[in-house]
Design a protein around this motif. Structure first.
Motif, mmCIF file in Angstrom:
data_model
loop_
_atom_site.group_PDB
_atom_site.id
_atom_site.type_symbol
_atom_site.label_atom_id
_atom_site.label_comp_id
_atom_site.label_asym_id
_atom_site.label_seq_id
_atom_site.Cartn_x
_atom_site.Cartn_y
_atom_site.Cartn_z
ATOM 1 N N HIS A 44 -23.678 39.849 -29.768
ATOM 2 C CA HIS A 44 -22.244 39.945 -29.065
ATOM 3 C C HIS A 44 -21.198 41.298 -29.486
ATOM 4 N N GLY A 45 -22.368 41.421 -30.262
ATOM 5 C CA GLY A 45 -21.553 43.057 -31.258
ATOM 6 C C GLY A 45 -20.739 43.107 -32.351
ATOM 7 N N SER A 46 -20.518 44.055 -32.447
ATOM 8 C CA SER A 46 -19.703 43.816 -33.449
ATOM 9 C C SER A 46 -17.252 43.950 -32.890
ATOM 10 N N ALA A 47 -17.132 43.676 -31.501
ATOM 11 C CA ALA A 47 -15.975 44.003 -30.683
ATOM 12 C C ALA A 47 -14.435 43.072 -31.724
ATOM 13 N N HIS A 48 -15.570 41.748 -32.127
ATOM 14 C CA HIS A 48 -14.927 40.449 -32.538
ATOM 15 C C HIS A 48 -15.005 40.113 -34.071
ATOM 16 N N GLY A 49 -16.013 41.021 -34.051
ATOM 17 C CA GLY A 49 -15.895 40.946 -36.228
ATOM 18 C C GLY A 49 -15.893 39.496 -36.589
ATOM 19 N N MET A 50 -16.747 38.284 -36.237
ATOM 20 C CA MET A 50 -16.190 36.964 -36.214
ATOM 21 C C MET A 50 -18.088 36.619 -36.900
ATOM 22 N N SER A 51 -17.635 35.350 -37.541
ATOM 23 C CA SER A 51 -19.232 34.873 -36.998
ATOM 24 C C SER A 51 -19.155 33.339 -37.257
ATOM 25 N N ASP A 52 -20.109 32.877 -37.235
ATOM 26 C CA ASP A 52 -20.682 31.635 -36.187
ATOM 27 C C ASP A 52 -20.887 30.745 -37.894
ATOM 28 N N PRO A 53 -20.907 30.628 -39.156
ATOM 29 C CA PRO A 53 -21.615 29.381 -39.648
ATOM 30 C C PRO A 53 -22.208 28.586 -39.638
ATOM 31 N N ARG A 54 -22.540 27.836 -38.536
ATOM 32 C CA ARG A 54 -23.113 26.518 -37.481
ATOM 33 C C ARG A 54 -23.665 27.551 -36.423
ATOM 34 N N ALA A 55 -23.940 28.285 -36.472
ATOM 35 C CA ALA A 55 -24.289 28.675 -35.392
ATOM 36 C C ALA A 55 -25.804 27.950 -35.221
ATOM 37 N N ALA A 56 -26.632 27.494 -33.993
ATOM 38 C CA ALA A 56 -27.681 26.978 -34.560
ATOM 39 C C ALA A 56 -28.989 28.127 -33.450
ATOM 40 N N PRO A 57 -28.938 29.004 -33.310
ATOM 41 C CA PRO A 57 -30.012 29.944 -32.663
ATOM 42 C C PRO A 57 -31.682 29.340 -32.063
ATOM 43 N N THR A 58 -32.486 29.729 -31.207
ATOM 44 C CA THR A 58 -33.210 29.391 -30.939
ATOM 45 C C THR A 58 -34.439 30.759 -30.475
ATOM 46 N N ARG A 59 -35.553 30.496 -30.872
ATOM 47 C CA ARG A 59 -36.068 31.565 -29.944
ATOM 48 C C ARG A 59 -36.133 31.411 -29.079
ATOM 49 N N LEU A 60 -36.764 31.886 -27.632
ATOM 50 C CA LEU A 60 -37.212 32.003 -26.799
ATOM 51 C C LEU A 60 -36.892 30.646 -25.836
ATOM 52 N N THR A 61 -36.896 29.465 -26.121
ATOM 53 C CA THR A 61 -37.150 28.200 -25.573
ATOM 54 C C THR A 61 -35.817 27.163 -26.170
ATOM 55 N N HIS A 62 -35.213 26.100 -25.694
ATOM 56 C CA HIS A 62 -34.740 25.476 -25.740
ATOM 57 C C HIS A 62 -34.288 24.066 -25.474
ATOM 58 N N GLU A 63 -34.720 22.535 -26.056
ATOM 59 C CA GLU A 63 -34.872 21.733 -25.266
ATOM 60 C C GLU A 63 -33.348 20.903 -25.220
ATOM 61 N N TYR A 64 -33.178 20.498 -24.172
ATOM 62 C CA TYR A 64 -31.419 20.245 -23.977
ATOM 63 C C TYR A 64 -31.976 19.027 -23.468
ATOM 64 N N THR A 65 -31.026 17.631 -24.389
ATOM 65 C CA THR A 65 -31.320 16.386 -23.944
ATOM 66 C C THR A 65 -29.805 15.623 -23.839
ATOM 67 N N PHE A 66 -29.887 15.611 -22.002
ATOM 68 C CA PHE A 66 -29.093 14.600 -21.297
ATOM 69 C C PHE A 66 -29.207 13.012 -21.012
ATOM 70 N N PRO A 67 -28.335 11.917 -21.637
ATOM 71 C CA PRO A 67 -28.470 10.843 -22.126
ATOM 72 C C PRO A 67 -28.223 10.228 -20.524
ATOM 73 N N MET A 68 -27.246 10.703 -20.205
ATOM 74 C CA MET A 68 -27.238 9.992 -18.957
ATOM 75 C C MET A 68 -25.805 8.990 -19.008
ATOM 76 N N GLU A 69 -25.564 8.871 -19.810
ATOM 77 C CA GLU A 69 -25.055 7.199 -20.012
ATOM 78 C C GLU A 69 -23.483 7.566 -19.045
ATOM 79 N N GLN A 70 -23.804 8.014 -17.868
ATOM 80 C CA GLN A 70 -22.187 8.746 -17.569
ATOM 81 C C GLN A 70 -22.302 8.244 -15.363
ATOM 82 N N ARG A 71 -20.830 8.303 -15.111
ATOM 83 C CA ARG A 71 -20.758 8.131 -13.658
ATOM 84 C C ARG A 71 -21.835 8.457 -13.117
ATOM 85 N N PRO A 72 -21.696 8.633 -11.706
ATOM 86 C CA PRO A 72 -22.482 9.065 -10.469
ATOM 87 C C PRO A 72 -21.707 10.056 -10.708
ATOM 88 N N ALA A 73 -21.476 11.332 -10.555
ATOM 89 C CA ALA A 73 -20.951 12.924 -10.078
ATOM 90 C C ALA A 73 -21.753 13.806 -9.931
#
Length: 560
Positions: A191-220
């Protein structure tokens, strides 16, 4: 009813009063805060400035409407489906005869459509072969926080400077470092240094990420798109958007138009440079360091080409029958007020059967339909009274010149039609009452100053990933009052909501059903009611004018 902000504070010792109120800090807003005030002073639906293409544009209604391909699962096991998507650069022919480099999901724009079933979990493994970090958010998804696509949970490309914590498959629980700090960590580099912020809870990964979607929701109709902090707008503009449809047996049994008579329509405006590339006024065209856009476009970026499913002003042949149109406004900042007009000037009814979060209780008939960025509308249009050979144009009443046209349908043949539009569409809509709410909160969405520059603020504050803004208890019902200066489409992650009121009066006809994005009109207040159920964790609410979002108009929502 408890007082505003009476619940517990968020993590990191933030105090108990979590409300972002409507206070006296808003002397900061308005013309003194934005030299883009001329853009803000335009007629209300036009929030932004329009880019002009430098290549010849095709005539309307000649390019066939593409339908995005449905992605096949890479595997199925244990009652769940697994998908794989590669984010990569591709050169596509968007305008006839013109080659346009884009950032894509699986080499297409829009990306491939994922078809899911209610209650059947899916995982989507994203691989980032683009030159910058990315994040994927399933817009409208009831998703665990680790897969919601928080803006600092980056998927880093190979060779990106800094260190990513967490497994290669992106469990979402790595420690991560950085944020906006720009000190060589994964997030700072992103993000560069434009805002000078940090996020101690960030969870970056390298190259891939697996997203899990339970689909417990109305059709849409949902959609997935990039959500990288500070760079969401240019990433979506370059092509990182696709559809996801959730279905169930009850909806299938209604007899609505289906098969080739069910059409997803992703509407998005773009502009093209002289070399055929997409024009966009980024301060840093590499999207590596400095976020933001040039000053005339601070209120939002508009294009002069209207694309539907990635084709300019397309034409689609139809039977003289009912069709189900699943409309998404995937534009960064452009609003539409859609109507369907025959060659004889007669307007066809747009029968709304669904909103952002699925089917309405009963159909609502419109003559025109306003659609803000990120909103979805499920509508039935009946071509049976149109003569064979006749044409029906879909036009944007808020557009002018070439941007007034959207697409057209040509009736090619008479045909049998056994579809129907039932009087009762759904019986499972939540019936929250105002008296159920444990608290009322107020939020203002306004322009203002942000660290010495122009910004867009919620409650007088720009987004900070390390700050806890609002804390809610899992299962609580709340009423939120939202107030706008100019047009702001406000999106709430995780939870769908109902619109209770606008300007102290009743909701508008198009507010029906369960929504996740509400279009606040200039100087308008609205009330929404929701129940925060589903999952605990850190989520967001923000303006979905993507330029506003990148320039600070997001806030953290902690579900505990």
């Amino acid at each position: 009813m408890r007082e505003d902000g009476d619940g517990p504070g968020g993590a990191r010792g933030v105090g108990r009063r979590q409300v972002l109120g409507i206070g006296g800090a808003f002397g900061l807003m308005a013309a003194a805060g934005l030299s883009a005030s001329a853009a803000l002073a335009r007629r209300p639906p036009v929030t932004g400035a329009e880019l002009r293409s430098a290549v010849p544009l095709p005539p309307a209604f000649q390019v066939p409407l593409p339908v995005p391909r449905v992605l096949a699962p890479a595997g199925t096991s244990g009652g769940a489906d697994r998908y794989e998507i590669t984010q990569r650069e591709a050169t596509l022919e968007i305008l006839p005869g013109v080659r346009t480099p884009m950032w894509t999901y699986e080499g297409t724009f829009p990306g491939p459509t994922i078809e899911a079933r209610r209650g059947r979990p899916i995982t989507v493994r994203h691989r980032n072969d683009l030159p910058v970090p990315t994040v994927v958010h399933l817009h409208g998804g009831r998703t665990p926080a680790s897969s919601d696509g928080y803006p600092t949970d980056l998927v880093l490309p190979e060779g990106w400077p800094g260190t990513a914590h967490g497994s290669g498959h992106g469990s979402g629980h790595g420690s991560g470092h950085g944020g906006h700090g720009g000190h060589g960590h994964a997030q700072g580099s992103a993000h560069g240094s434009a805002h000078g912020m940090s996020d101690p809870r960030a969870a970056p990964t390298r190259l891939t990420h697996e997203y899990t979607f339970p689909m417990e929701q109305r059709p849409a109709l949902l959609w997935y798109h990039d959500h990288r902090m500070d760079f969401t707008a240019p990433a979506i503009w370059r092509g990182l958007a696709g559809l996801q449809i959730v279905r169930d047996d009850a909806e299938d049994a209604l007899g609505l138009p289906a098969g080739p008579r069910e059409l997803p329509l992703m509407i998005a405006d773009r502009a093209f440079a002289a070399d055929g590339s997409l024009a966009y006024p980024s301060l840093d065209p590499s999207l590596r360091e400095r976020p933001g856009v040039r000053e005339p476009y601070l209120a939002g970026v508009l294009g002069d080409v209207i694309l539907v499913n990635g084709a300019p002003w397309p034409m689609h042949e139809v039977d003289a029958a009912r069709y189900r149109l699943r409309v998404l406004n995937a534009s960064n900042a452009r609003h539409y007020d859609l109507e369907a007009v025959g060659d004889d000037g007669r307007r066809l009814d747009l029968v709304q059967i669904g909103a952002d979060q699925g089917l309405l209780a009963a159909p609502v008939t419109h003559r025109s339909l306003p659609v803000a960025p990120a909103e979805r509308y499920d509508v039935i249009i009946d071509f049976s009274a149109v003569p064979v050979g006749g044409r029906v144009r879909v036009v944007n009443r808020l557009g002018s010149g070439r941007t007034r046209d959207v697409m057209a349908f040509r009736v090619a043949r008479r045909a049998a039609d056994d579809s129907r539009v039932p009087r009762v569409l759904s019986a499972d809509l939540p019936q929250w009452r105002r008296s159920d709410a444990v608290r009322v909160r107020e939020f203002s969405f306004r322009a203002g100053r942000m660290r010495g520059g122009h910004g867009w603020l919620i409650g007088g504050l720009p987004f900070d990933p390390a700050r806890s803004d609002v804390t809610v208890r899992l299962g609580d019902v709340e009423v939120w009052r939202l107030v706008a200066d100019v047009h702001h489409p406000v999106h709430l992650h995780l939870a769908g909501f109902r619109v209770l009121s606008r300007r102290g009066g009743p909701p508008l006809p198009h507010d029906a059903g369960l929504k996740d994005t509400i279009s606040l009109r200039p100087a308008e207040s609205a009330e929404i009611i929701t129940r925060f159920d589903g999952y605990r964790g850190r989520y967001l609410f923000h303006c979905h004018n993507a330029e506003h979002e990148d320039m600070g108009m997001m806030a953290n929502l902690e579900v505990i």
